[in-house]
Design a protein around this motif. Structure first.
Motif, mmCIF file in Angstrom:
data_model
loop_
_atom_site.group_PDB
_atom_site.id
_atom_site.type_symbol
_atom_site.label_atom_id
_atom_site.label_comp_id
_atom_site.label_asym_id
_atom_site.label_seq_id
_atom_site.Cartn_x
_atom_site.Cartn_y
_atom_site.Cartn_z
ATOM 1 N N PRO A 148 0.797 -1.232 0.000
ATOM 2 C CA PRO A 148 0.000 0.000 0.000
ATOM 3 C C PRO A 148 0.830 1.283 0.000
ATOM 4 N N HIS A 149 2.056 1.254 0.541
ATOM 5 C CA HIS A 149 2.857 2.482 0.618
ATOM 6 C C HIS A 149 3.602 2.789 -0.693
ATOM 7 N N VAL A 150 3.585 1.880 -1.656
ATOM 8 C CA VAL A 150 4.285 2.108 -2.928
ATOM 9 C C VAL A 150 3.428 3.009 -3.824
ATOM 10 N N GLN A 151 4.034 4.073 -4.327
ATOM 11 C CA GLN A 151 3.349 5.021 -5.206
ATOM 12 C C GLN A 151 3.421 4.551 -6.660
ATOM 13 N N TRP A 152 2.530 5.074 -7.505
ATOM 14 C CA TRP A 152 2.480 4.652 -8.902
ATOM 15 C C TRP A 152 3.805 4.916 -9.615
ATOM 16 N N GLN A 153 4.491 5.993 -9.271
ATOM 17 C CA GLN A 153 5.758 6.324 -9.928
ATOM 18 C C GLN A 153 6.824 5.273 -9.619
ATOM 19 N N GLU A 154 6.821 4.753 -8.391
ATOM 20 C CA GLU A 154 7.766 3.690 -8.026
ATOM 21 C C GLU A 154 7.488 2.425 -8.825
ATOM 22 N N LEU A 155 6.209 2.113 -9.014
ATOM 23 C CA LEU A 155 5.826 0.944 -9.819
ATOM 24 C C LEU A 155 6.278 1.135 -11.264
ATOM 25 N N LYS A 156 6.032 2.316 -11.796
ATOM 26 C CA LYS A 156 6.444 2.620 -13.168
ATOM 27 C C LYS A 156 7.960 2.525 -13.314
ATOM 28 N N ASP A 157 8.691 3.085 -12.381
ATOM 29 C CA ASP A 157 10.153 3.031 -12.428
ATOM 30 C C ASP A 157 10.659 1.589 -12.371
ATOM 31 N N HIS A 158 10.033 0.776 -11.534
ATOM 32 C CA HIS A 158 10.434 -0.627 -11.396
ATOM 33 C C HIS A 158 10.278 -1.358 -12.737
ATOM 34 N N PHE A 159 9.176 -1.111 -13.431
ATOM 35 C CA PHE A 159 8.891 -1.807 -14.684
ATOM 36 C C PHE A 159 9.602 -1.186 -15.881
ATOM 37 N N SER A 160 10.044 0.051 -15.763
ATOM 38 C CA SER A 160 10.715 0.711 -16.895
ATOM 39 C C SER A 160 12.078 0.096 -17.210
ATOM 40 N N SER A 161 12.572 -0.763 -16.320
ATOM 41 C CA SER A 161 13.814 -1.465 -16.617
ATOM 42 C C SER A 161 13.645 -2.426 -17.802
ATOM 43 N N CYS A 162 12.385 -2.711 -18.167
ATOM 44 C CA CYS A 162 12.100 -3.630 -19.278
ATOM 45 C C CYS A 162 11.690 -2.905 -20.555
ATOM 46 N N GLY A 163 11.497 -1.602 -20.489
ATOM 47 C CA GLY A 163 11.122 -0.834 -21.670
ATOM 48 C C GLY A 163 10.225 0.331 -21.287
ATOM 49 N N PRO A 164 9.880 1.165 -22.264
ATOM 50 C CA PRO A 164 9.032 2.335 -21.988
ATOM 51 C C PRO A 164 7.644 1.940 -21.480
ATOM 52 N N VAL A 165 7.266 2.483 -20.337
ATOM 53 C CA VAL A 165 5.963 2.220 -19.723
ATOM 54 C C VAL A 165 5.002 3.340 -20.131
ATOM 55 N N ALA A 166 3.872 2.944 -20.695
ATOM 56 C CA ALA A 166 2.864 3.921 -21.118
ATOM 57 C C ALA A 166 1.929 4.297 -19.969
ATOM 58 N N PHE A 167 1.734 3.371 -19.029
ATOM 59 C CA PHE A 167 0.777 3.596 -17.943
ATOM 60 C C PHE A 167 1.123 2.692 -16.768
ATOM 61 N N ALA A 168 1.016 3.217 -15.563
ATOM 62 C CA ALA A 168 1.156 2.383 -14.349
ATOM 63 C C ALA A 168 0.173 2.886 -13.314
#
Length: 93
Positions: free
Chosen positions: A73-93
């Motif tokens: 619950p304490h993880v913000q959307w930007q942290e989720l996006k940053d985590h997944f951006s290691s695999c390529g450009p994220v359009a939405f998180a």
């Protein structure tokens, strides 16, 4: 659910709680990035919790949308996006 492809999960309401953690969606610009994320980020840790990553089962004709469970619950959307951006450009998180 009829018509679902193997390995795809049904949709869950955004922000739904699963065992105290949140469910979210990550959408990539390219399906190759989504496949890479499935391979490398399923089981990864974010904010002290283990993430589960599967292909989203609804409205995902290009295979770019992922369903992510186990988000603390304490993880913000930007942290989720940053985590997944290691695999390529994220359009939405």
């Amino acid at each position: 659910l009829q018509g679902m492809m193997p390995g795809m999960a049904p949709a869950a309401p955004m922000g739904a709680h699963v065992q105290g953690n949140l469910v979210g969606e990550v959408r990539f610009e390219q399906p190759e990035s989504a496949q890479l994320a499935l391979q490398h980020l399923n089981g990864s840790e974010l904010g002290g919790s283990q993430l589960s990553v599967v292909l989203h089962g609804m409205n995902n004709p290009n295979g770019t949308k992922l369903l992510v469970t186990g988000i603390p619950p304490h993880v913000q959307w930007q942290e989720l996006k940053d985590h997944f951006s290691s695999c390529g450009p994220v359009a939405f998180a």
